[in-house]
Structures are given as C-alpha cells and as structure tokens.
Design a protein around this motif. Structure first.
Motif, short mmCIF file in Angstrom:
data_model
loop_
_atom_site.label_atom_id
_atom_site.label_comp_id
_atom_site.label_asym_id
_atom_site.label_seq_id
_atom_site.Cartn_x
_atom_site.Cartn_y
_atom_site.Cartn_z
N GLU A 121 -41.59 10.60 29.58
CA GLU A 121 -42.32 9.65 28.75
C GLU A 121 -42.69 8.42 29.59
O GLU A 121 -41.81 7.74 30.11
N ASN A 122 -43.96 8.16 29.71
CA ASN A 122 -44.46 6.98 30.39
C ASN A 122 -44.89 5.94 29.35
O ASN A 122 -44.75 6.16 28.15
N GLU A 123 -45.43 4.83 29.81
CA GLU A 123 -45.82 3.78 28.88
C GLU A 123 -46.89 4.25 27.90
O GLU A 123 -46.81 3.99 26.70
N ASN A 124 -47.87 4.99 28.40
CA ASN A 124 -48.98 5.41 27.56
C ASN A 124 -49.15 6.93 27.46
O ASN A 124 -50.02 7.40 26.71
N THR A 125 -48.37 7.67 28.20
CA THR A 125 -48.56 9.12 28.26
C THR A 125 -47.24 9.88 28.27
O THR A 125 -46.19 9.31 28.55
N PHE A 126 -47.33 11.18 27.99
CA PHE A 126 -46.25 12.13 28.22
C PHE A 126 -46.67 13.08 29.35
O PHE A 126 -47.85 13.39 29.50
N ASN A 127 -45.68 13.56 30.10
CA ASN A 127 -45.91 14.63 31.07
C ASN A 127 -44.98 15.79 30.74
O ASN A 127 -43.76 15.59 30.62
N PHE A 128 -45.54 16.97 30.58
CA PHE A 128 -44.78 18.17 30.25
C PHE A 128 -44.96 19.19 31.37
O PHE A 128 -46.09 19.46 31.79
N THR A 129 -43.85 19.78 31.82
CA THR A 129 -43.92 20.79 32.87
C THR A 129 -43.00 21.96 32.53
O THR A 129 -41.85 21.75 32.13
N TYR A 130 -43.52 23.17 32.67
CA TYR A 130 -42.73 24.39 32.54
C TYR A 130 -42.87 25.19 33.83
O TYR A 130 -43.99 25.39 34.31
N GLU A 131 -41.73 25.67 34.36
CA GLU A 131 -41.75 26.40 35.62
C GLU A 131 -40.89 27.66 35.54
O GLU A 131 -39.89 27.69 34.82
N TRP A 132 -41.29 28.69 36.29
CA TRP A 132 -40.50 29.91 36.40
C TRP A 132 -40.66 30.46 37.81
O TRP A 132 -41.69 30.28 38.45
N LYS A 133 -39.63 31.14 38.29
CA LYS A 133 -39.62 31.64 39.67
C LYS A 133 -39.75 33.14 39.68
O LYS A 133 -38.95 33.87 39.09
#
Length: 236
Positions: A121-133
């Motif tokens: 969670e940033n001041e004005n945005t969200f960042n979502f990441t999904y990873e798989w190997k």
C-alpha cells in the motif's frame, strides 16, 4: 453444508481474446462456449485464498495461500435459463494437499509449485504481485491500481469476466461435474499499470505457447469477497 468456504481477495484477471477453436476440446459435455460481444475469452487469474474451510473445518497450514489459474467461459441451459460458468485449464497452488483433494474430488487439473505474493500500500496506489516458479524461472503478474473501489458496470466486459457462478469440469467425453460458486457482486480497483512476465509454454504447455504474443483486451483487479462452493452434481 458447503463443501468449501473461503475469502477470495485481490483477484488479478488478465483477459485475452482467442480463437474459440482452440478451446473446443476442453469444453465439458452439456456446456457450450460463452461469448461476450461475439468474442471468446481466456483469462489468467491470480488471487488469494484466505480463511479456507473444508466442510466447515480449517485444515492446519492450508487456510491462506495463493492460486493462479488459466480459465475460460461456458454456459449451460437448464430449466429455461442459462447457467454461466468457468472451466479451468490448470490451477496452480503451493500446497500438495490442495492438489490431491481438488484432483481427486473435483477431477480438476491442479499443479503444486512454489509460490509467493506481495500487496504493498502506497500513498495513492496499491501494488499486487503473484509469482510462481516453474522450470527454474519465477513467473509473475504485477498490477498497480488506484486505491478507490469502483463499481463493475452492468453489461460490461468486467461483469462478464467476474460474474460466472458455476464451475464445470470435463471428467471425460460424456461426464461433466458441475458445482456452484456463491459470492456477492464484486467491486474493482482501477488498474494503472501492469507487467505480465509469464512463459505460457513452460506453465501451460505447447498448446498455449502462443499466448506470449497476445495483448490483453483488459486487466481487472477485483476486490473479492467471501465465497462458498457447493451443490456438486454429475451431468451425463
């Protein structure tokens, strides 16, 4: 009692238009491909499973985890109305027991791989990441969104993608499993930026290698909700 209850949260849905002929052999008996605006869609989806219970019971070490799946859309006509559902090409999870239960009980195509996720969670945005190997490479879905939740509009592509309330599994050429997925209408975050770093051939096989060259028609981040999976039946 519901077979499964959980929360599905922060669903990243990357949607592609593809040739319907590619999916024909995967369509379960008793269903047909579902189109929106005369287009056939396949979606790469990453999300969180949270507070998972099977038959009302929590399974130790299996209550919160990531899932990434590749799915497409079908419909089934019954008792004068259409049931709209999804079919999974493959579902990736990080827990072996989940694969065993899903593949045995629902005859799905689950695979167990190392996985991880981040939500910042940033001041004005969200960042979502999904990873798989897979095959010594980390594959990823990364989205940046606004923080304000907005409505998914009626008769929109986003509504088509998010409001399919049945799952269908092709057991063989004559037998299909149907189950109902209950959840309220979701809201979404506006997606500002995205990075899809996926080797589709490594993850889904030669047949879907072509997807590396496709440009998504849309990218959605749905907030999600509580869900239940129930009413599994066999269609012949």
């Amino acid at each position: 009692m519901s077979f499964l209850t959980a929360k599905w949260t922060n669903l990243a849905l990357i949607n592609y238009k593809i040739d319907a002929k590619i999916l024909e052999k995967y369509v379960p008996n008793g269903t047909e491909l579902d189109f929106w605006d005369n287009k056939c869609y396949i979606s790469l989806v990453g999300f969180m499973f949270e507070d998972v219970k099977l038959l009302g019971l929590k399974i130790p070490l299996h209550t919160n985890f990531e899932e990434v799946n590749l799915r497409f859309y079908v419909k089934r006509f019954e008792e004068g109305k259409w049931k709209r559902g999804v079919v999974f090409i493959k579902e990736i999870v990080p827990k072996l027991a989940l694969k065993i239960v899903a593949n045995t009980v629902f005859k799905e195509n689950y695979e167990t791989l190392p996985m991880k996720h981040k939500m910042i969670e940033n001041e004005n945005t969200f960042n979502f990441t999904y990873e798989w190997k897979k095959e010594q490479k980390w594959h990823s879905i990364a989205l940046e969104t606004e923080k304000k939740l907005i409505k998914i509009e009626e008769n929109s592509e986003a509504q088509f993608i998010t409001e399919h309330y049945f799952g269908y599994t092709k057991v063989n050429h004559t037998k299909t499993f149907e189950y109902e997925v209950k959840h309220p209408i979701w809201k979404q975050y506006n997606v500002l930026n995205s990075k899809i770093d996926v080797d589709f051939k490594a993850t889904y096989g030669d047949e879907f290698a072509f997807m590396k060259d496709l440009i998504p028609t849309s990218i959605i981040l749905a907030k999600g909700s509580k869900v239940s999976v129930e009413n599994k039946i066999k269609i012949k």
